[in-house]
Scaffold this motif. Structure first.
Motif, PDB file in Angstrom:
ATOM      1  N   UNK A 128       0.804  -1.227   0.000  1.00  0.00           N
ATOM      2  CA  UNK A 128       0.000   0.000   0.000  1.00  0.00           C
ATOM      3  C   UNK A 128       0.837   1.277   0.000  1.00  0.00           C
ATOM      4  N   UNK A 129       2.124   1.178   0.130  1.00  0.00           N
ATOM      5  CA  UNK A 129       2.970   2.371   0.139  1.00  0.00           C
ATOM      6  C   UNK A 129       4.150   2.206   1.084  1.00  0.00           C
ATOM      7  N   UNK A 130       4.800   3.312   1.394  1.00  0.00           N
ATOM      8  CA  UNK A 130       5.953   3.290   2.278  1.00  0.00           C
ATOM      9  C   UNK A 130       5.551   3.633   3.706  1.00  0.00           C
ATOM     10  N   UNK A 131       6.184   2.952   4.662  1.00  0.00           N
ATOM     11  CA  UNK A 131       5.995   3.233   6.078  1.00  0.00           C
ATOM     12  C   UNK A 131       7.300   3.796   6.617  1.00  0.00           C
ATOM     13  N   UNK A 132       7.287   5.061   7.092  1.00  0.00           N
ATOM     14  CA  UNK A 132       8.533   5.667   7.576  1.00  0.00           C
ATOM     15  C   UNK A 132       9.072   4.946   8.813  1.00  0.00           C
ATOM     16  N   UNK A 133      10.391   4.945   8.929  1.00  0.00           N
ATOM     17  CA  UNK A 133      11.064   4.415  10.120  1.00  0.00           C
ATOM     18  C   UNK A 133      11.984   5.505  10.655  1.00  0.00           C
ATOM     19  N   UNK A 134      12.226   5.478  11.931  1.00  0.00           N
ATOM     20  CA  UNK A 134      13.067   6.490  12.557  1.00  0.00           C
ATOM     21  C   UNK A 134      14.433   5.886  12.852  1.00  0.00           C
ATOM     22  N   UNK A 135      15.267   5.832  11.837  1.00  0.00           N
ATOM     23  CA  UNK A 135      16.619   5.297  11.998  1.00  0.00           C
ATOM     24  C   UNK A 135      17.622   6.410  11.778  1.00  0.00           C
ATOM     25  N   UNK A 136      18.783   6.278  12.394  1.00  0.00           N
ATOM     26  CA  UNK A 136      19.834   7.269  12.264  1.00  0.00           C
ATOM     27  C   UNK A 136      20.807   6.842  11.162  1.00  0.00           C
ATOM     28  N   UNK A 137      21.708   7.736  10.803  1.00  0.00           N
ATOM     29  CA  UNK A 137      22.728   7.422   9.800  1.00  0.00           C
ATOM     30  C   UNK A 137      23.686   6.388  10.364  1.00  0.00           C
ATOM     31  N   UNK A 138      24.023   5.393   9.553  1.00  0.00           N
ATOM     32  CA  UNK A 138      24.927   4.313   9.941  1.00  0.00           C
ATOM     33  C   UNK A 138      26.163   4.346   9.056  1.00  0.00           C
ATOM     34  N   UNK A 139      27.282   3.924   9.612  1.00  0.00           N
ATOM     35  CA  UNK A 139      28.517   3.853   8.837  1.00  0.00           C
ATOM     36  C   UNK A 139      28.479   2.639   7.917  1.00  0.00           C
ATOM     37  N   UNK A 140      28.951   2.826   6.696  1.00  0.00           N
ATOM     38  CA  UNK A 140      29.061   1.706   5.763  1.00  0.00           C
ATOM     39  C   UNK A 140      30.376   1.006   6.083  1.00  0.00           C
ATOM     40  N   UNK A 141      30.290  -0.240   6.497  1.00  0.00           N
ATOM     41  CA  UNK A 141      31.475  -0.983   6.903  1.00  0.00           C
ATOM     42  C   UNK A 141      31.364  -2.444   6.527  1.00  0.00           C
ATOM     43  N   UNK A 142      32.214  -3.283   7.120  1.00  0.00           N
ATOM     44  CA  UNK A 142      32.235  -4.707   6.772  1.00  0.00           C
ATOM     45  C   UNK A 142      30.911  -5.429   7.041  1.00  0.00           C
ATOM     46  N   UNK A 143      30.155  -4.970   8.040  1.00  0.00           N
ATOM     47  CA  UNK A 143      28.902  -5.648   8.377  1.00  0.00           C
ATOM     48  C   UNK A 143      27.719  -5.134   7.560  1.00  0.00           C
TER      49      UNK A 143
END
Length: 189
Positions: A128-143
């Motif tokens: 039905x569409x997008x559901x917003x989430x409240x996440x912060x910026x994460x570092x792009x790394x090995x995981x």
């Protein structure tokens, strides 16, 4: 011998008395301020632009991109119609991940072209569409998931410039029209 003991004792006494002097009376700087060259000017801190959620992608607008090495059990697509580079230099995109069994995962994400790379998930998609989430910026790394690493390194960001590519170059890169070696920042063989 008594004179030597007296000299040693008075020397030790002077050291002990000097050690108990308050720090403000000391002629030494105990914690100097870090040196900053005069050419370095304070910059403006990065601020994130407001993000509007896109509509669900149409299959006709999807651009498939391949990961280096084995594909695994997913095929990855970016919605080319709603791919954007914001005034805050965040590349915002809708990702569609399709499994071999036909399952379809949707997410609306952003990638910043910082030295380490950062990503953020803004919303997850449903029928039905997008559901917003409240996440912060994460570092792009090995995981981090491989597709984010490859999007940041090979498609979205200019190597060693820490800026996003122009939108037309991002689309060309996703379609395979820019060789991965050209995107990597390394010199050719």
């Amino acid at each position: 011998m008594i004179q030597t003991r007296f000299t040693r004792f008075s020397f030790l006494f002077a050291i002990l008395c000097g050690a108990s002097a308050p720090a403000e009376d000391s002629p030494f700087i105990h914690e100097p301020a870090p040196f900053t060259p005069s050419s370095v000017k304070p910059g403006t801190p990065w601020t994130e632009a407001l993000t509007r959620l896109p509509p669900l992608p149409d299959d006709a607008d999807l651009i498939e991109f391949r990961l280096d090495g084995s594909q695994g059990s997913f095929r990855y697509f970016i919605d080319g119609k709603h791919l954007s580079v914001g005034p805050d230099e965040v590349v915002r995109y809708t990702l569609v991940a399709r499994s071999d069994t036909g399952a379809r995962n949707l997410s609306f994400e952003g990638i910043r072209c910082t030295p380490q790379g950062r990503y953020r998930i803004f919303a997850y998609g449903t029928g039905s569409g997008f559901t917003p989430v409240n996440e912060d910026w994460q570092k792009i790394g090995p995981a981090t998931e491989r597709y984010r690493v490859e999007l940041q390194r090979h498609h979205f960001c200019i190597p060693r410039a820490f800026k996003p590519r122009p939108l037309k170059d991002i689309k060309r890169s996703l379609q395979g029209h820019i060789a991965p070696r050209r995107n990597s920042g390394f010199l050719p063989d």
